[in-house]
Design a protein around this motif. Structure first.
Motif, PDB file in Angstrom:
ATOM      1  N   THR A  18      -7.430  -5.420  -6.021  1.00 14.75           N
ATOM      2  CA  THR A  18      -6.864  -4.518  -5.709  1.00 14.75           C
ATOM      3  C   THR A  18      -7.069  -3.271  -6.844  1.00 14.75           C
ATOM      4  OG1 THR A  18      -4.877  -5.490  -6.779  1.00 14.75           O
ATOM      5  CG2 THR A  18      -5.052  -5.467  -4.699  1.00 14.75           C
ATOM      6  N   VAL A  59       0.799  -1.307   0.134  1.00 13.84           N
ATOM      7  CA  VAL A  59      -0.170  -0.003  -0.069  1.00 13.84           C
ATOM      8  C   VAL A  59       0.777   1.358  -0.085  1.00 13.84           C
ATOM      9  CG1 VAL A  59      -1.856  -1.450   1.255  1.00 13.84           C
ATOM     10  CG2 VAL A  59      -0.262  -0.027   2.594  1.00 13.84           C
ATOM     11  N   VAL A 115      -2.314   1.097  -4.297  1.00 12.94           N
ATOM     12  CA  VAL A 115      -1.736   0.045  -3.833  1.00 12.94           C
ATOM     13  C   VAL A 115      -1.089  -0.494  -5.115  1.00 12.94           C
ATOM     14  CG1 VAL A 115      -4.049  -1.319  -4.655  1.00 12.94           C
ATOM     15  CG2 VAL A 115      -2.217  -2.302  -2.903  1.00 12.94           C
ATOM     16  N   MET A 118      -5.066   5.724   2.279  1.00 13.21           N
ATOM     17  CA  MET A 118      -4.214   5.186   1.338  1.00 13.21           C
ATOM     18  C   MET A 118      -4.507   5.838   0.138  1.00 13.21           C
ATOM     19  SD  MET A 118      -5.167   1.193   1.605  1.00 13.21           S
ATOM     20  CE  MET A 118      -4.841   0.718  -0.101  1.00 13.21           C
TER      21      MET A 118
END
Length: 288
Positions: free
Chosen positions: A242, A181, A199, A196
């Motif tokens: 993801t 991440v 990723v 975040m």
């Protein structure tokens, strides 16, 4: 405050190739870790986090996983007749009254994102949910009275409506084995989360945005199901979760990396499974 987080999707349709030949005829989720199968450990983790509706995404040849959560009246009657109350109670705790287990088939092996989307019709519109990958056990440190990490993530989601991705630090030389991440240089302390920015799948050490790897526990908004429906195949020709999480971030939705407090045991391969059995058996007083 959000209050409808109660479902956990557990993908169990994998072939378990890393556990061969153990998993040739036994679903890898039914391989025992100390005194109960792997799947029971993760369902207990979900229950401890307040997630009592389990959705198993499965395939042919995996009926033993579903059967494990059925009531076996004949065995229970025999144990009761013989006065084996401890064993009877152990069986009954597998399926406590609040647990609801549903299964759905994944017709093609098209990746984690595809597996999760197979359960979309079992969720209400925009209903949040957890994802738990059963290969990895997440266990608290012995003697730590803090809530299980998944429970902390669930509470954070219900408070802030920010998606939660569990992470742990790995050595820099191993980042190319994981999803890593990007928190913009911020490294959250154990038991806390950081926003975040993205990723990255299996980056080279020199290109890694951090040492924080995704470890298979997610709390996600229902919106991600719509994103998965339109996510094209990515790495390995599969639909990657993801990629959908990255799209959530691009759309400006809050996504946080939660740094776990406990420990992980990767039971998806033989060495990790053996380590989990040895360590957890010692802690249970079953080995010296």
């Amino acid at each position: 405050m959000l209050t409808n987080l109660r479902k956990a999707i557990i993908p169990v349709a994998g072939l378990g190739t890393r556990l061969l030949p153990i998993s040739k005829s036994i679903p890898k989720e039914m391989v025992p870790v100390v005194d109960r199968p792997l799947i029971q450990h993760v369902v207990e983790e979900a229950l401890a986090a307040g997630l009592n509706e389990i959705i198993l995404v499965t395939r042919g040849g995996k009926s033993a996983v579903e059967d494990h959560f059925d009531t076996h009246y004949e065995i229970e009657a025999e144990l009761e007749k013989k006065g084996k109350t401890a064993l009877l109670e152990a069986l009954r705790t597998i399926t406590p009254p609040q647990l609801k287990v549903t299964s759905v088939r994944q017709d093609r092996a098209l990746g984690l994102g595809h597996a999760i989307h197979c359960a979309a019709h079992l969720l209400q519109a925009d209903e949040p949910f957890a994802v738990i990958l059963p290969d990895v056990l997440v266990k608290p440190v012995p003697g730590d009275a803090a809530p299980v990490d998944l429970a902390v993530m669930a509470e954070a989601y219900q408070r802030d409506a920010a998606a939660q991705i569990m992470v742990e630090a790995v050595p820099l030389e191993r980042v190319d084995q994981y999803g890593i991440v990007d928190c913009g240089g911020v490294e959250p302390a154990a038991g806390t989360a950081a926003a975040m920015r993205g990723v990255v799948e299996k980056p080279k050490p020199a290109d890694a945005p951090s040492r924080l790897s995704v470890i298979g526990r997610y709390i996600l908004p229902g919106e991600i199901m719509g994103l998965l429906a339109n996510t094209p195949p990515g790495a390995g020709g599969e639909i990657q979760l993801t990629d959908a999480i990255a799209e959530l971030i691009r759309l400006g939705r809050p996504v946080e990396a939660f740094r776990m407090q406990g420990r992980t045991f990767d039971c998806g391969y033989v060495q990790g499974w053996l380590q989990a059995n040895q360590q957890l058996a010692r802690e249970a007083g079953l080995l010296e």
